[in-house]
Design an enzyme around this catalytic site. Structure first.
Site, mmCIF file in Angstrom:
data_model
loop_
_atom_site.group_PDB
_atom_site.id
_atom_site.type_symbol
_atom_site.label_atom_id
_atom_site.label_comp_id
_atom_site.label_asym_id
_atom_site.label_seq_id
_atom_site.Cartn_x
_atom_site.Cartn_y
_atom_site.Cartn_z
ATOM 1 N N SER A 36 3.512 -2.646 1.152
ATOM 2 C CA SER A 36 4.118 -4.158 2.042
ATOM 3 C C SER A 36 3.326 -4.210 3.453
ATOM 4 C CB SER A 36 5.645 -4.396 2.632
ATOM 5 O OG SER A 36 6.028 -4.235 1.816
ATOM 6 N N HIS A 96 1.419 -7.766 -3.978
ATOM 7 C CA HIS A 96 2.145 -8.186 -3.344
ATOM 8 C C HIS A 96 3.676 -8.694 -4.038
ATOM 9 C CE1 HIS A 96 4.626 -8.318 0.578
ATOM 10 N NE2 HIS A 96 4.453 -7.172 0.540
ATOM 11 N N GLU A 141 1.873 -12.218 -3.434
ATOM 12 C CA GLU A 141 0.605 -11.937 -2.786
ATOM 13 C C GLU A 141 -0.171 -11.387 -3.261
ATOM 14 O OE1 GLU A 141 2.472 -11.414 1.224
ATOM 15 O OE2 GLU A 141 0.880 -12.345 1.897
#
Ligand SMILES: NC(=O)c1ccc[n+]([C@@H]2O[C@H](COP(=O)([O-])OP(=O)(O)OC[C@H]3O[C@@H](n4cnc5c(N)ncnc54)[C@H](O)[C@@H]3O)[C@@H](O)[C@H]2O)c1
Length: 300
Positions: free
Chosen positions: A118, A139, A151
């Site tokens: 993250s 992600h 992502e």
């Protein structure tokens, strides 16, 4: 790509393994902890049962999904045939750099190495390998089987070819990949976490109470959950860590964590996982009760 290795079988790893296996990939799920692997398989099975009950998956597809997953406690045993490794181990820079150094030395030269981090730089992770062009961020969002977004994060040296492969492969999972560059917080947390910090500053300055701030954002901005409740779900310790990453990475004081957040983390009030944060969490109850510290007199 057919063979996927997922490293770490916690909250995110089990969801990532679930989604790949359900879409016909052969998955090696790896964790240093055998009990964590057992728990992950039980969670995947329970989540598949829920899909069967809803009618979105057949019993046969459930069984095939489970057959597609094998578990391992040693990385070297699980990644032998991997075309893609997705690392979802604990968010700790030393742990992740160690895993990527090991992966680089044992995986086939063509294997793509992805991280679900993250907040840790993909460029930094890529730099400890001899294949930074094949290191990328994937992600996923929590809960992985439900959330559509991935992502896809290009490190400074990630190649176009690898980025395109990962984007295409993400679509075969029924997800919507979005390509972003590797800067602190990527896009999701660069926007979300300062918004949460601003909500905490708003509470700290006495502009409004917990219930009022969350209600404004839910009913006024159509957010499914208020920012303070969301902070409790993410974990206040995790929110604080990400703010520090943004503050260090950009050197901009606008990312400074609210002192109230710092105090709450020091006091062990970490949100849902500790039973208290901006709200109180009692096992078995779904009522949303503002934590005692933040109850306004008229609400008591
Ligand atoms: N939880 C979220 O909402 C969320 C969302 C997006 C991304 N992430 C990221 O996903 C990653 C995993 O987070 P999580 O919430 O699933 O964590 P978690 O604590 O639930 O699970 C981490 C797992 O990694 C295992 N592990 C630790 N070191 C290992 C090693 N060397 N080899 C193999 N396994 C190892 C642990 O035993 C544990 O089971 C982190 O990088 C986190 O930042 C989390």
């Amino acid at each position: 790509m057919k063979n996927i290795a997922v490293i770490g079988s916690g909250t995110m790893g089990n969801g990532i393994a679930h989604v790949f296996a359900q879409n016909g990939f052969s998955v090696a799920l790896i964790d240093v902890s055998a009990p964590a692997l057992e728990k992950a398989l039980a969670t995947i099975s329970k989540n598949l049962d829920r899909q069967v009950a809803k009618g979105s998956l057949s019993e046969n597809d459930k069984n095939n999904t489970l057959k597609n997953i094998q578990t391992f406690t040693k990385i070297e045993d699980g990644v032998k045939n991997a075309d893609l490794v997705v690392e979802a181990a604990t968010e700790n820079v030393e742990i992740k750099l160690g895993i990527f150094k090991q992966l680089d030395s044992i995986c086939a030269p063509a294997t793509i190495l992805a991280s679900n981090t993250s907040s840790i730089s993909i460029t930094k992770i890529g730099a400890v390998t001899k294949r930074a062009d094949k290191v990328i961020g994937m992600h996923f969002m929590n809960p992985v089987p439900v959330m559509k977004l991935i992502e896809v994060i290009r490190g400074y040296s990630t190649s176009d070819e690898v980025t395109n492969k990962v984007m295409e492969m993400s679509k075969t999972l029924g997800k919507i990949p979005v390509e972003v560059n590797d800067y602190p917080g990527f896009v999701a947390n660069k926007i979300l976490i300062p918004m949460i910090n601003e909500a905490i500053i708003t509470l700290h300055e006495g502009v409004a109470g917990v219930y009022e701030i969350d209600t404004v954002m839910k009913l006024g901005m159509a957010h499914p959950m208020g920012p303070l409740q969301l902070a409790d779900f993410i974990g206040l310790d995790v929110c604080l860590n990400i703010l520090r990453v943004l503050q260090d990475g950009f050197g901009n004081p606008k990312y400074a964590p609210c002192p109230l957040l710092v105090n709450m983390v020091m006091a062990g009030h970490w949100g849902v996982k500790s039973g208290n944060g901006f709200y109180e969490y009692v096992a078995g109850s779904k009522d949303l009760v503002v934590a005692e510290q933040f109850r306004r007199k008229e609400l008591v």
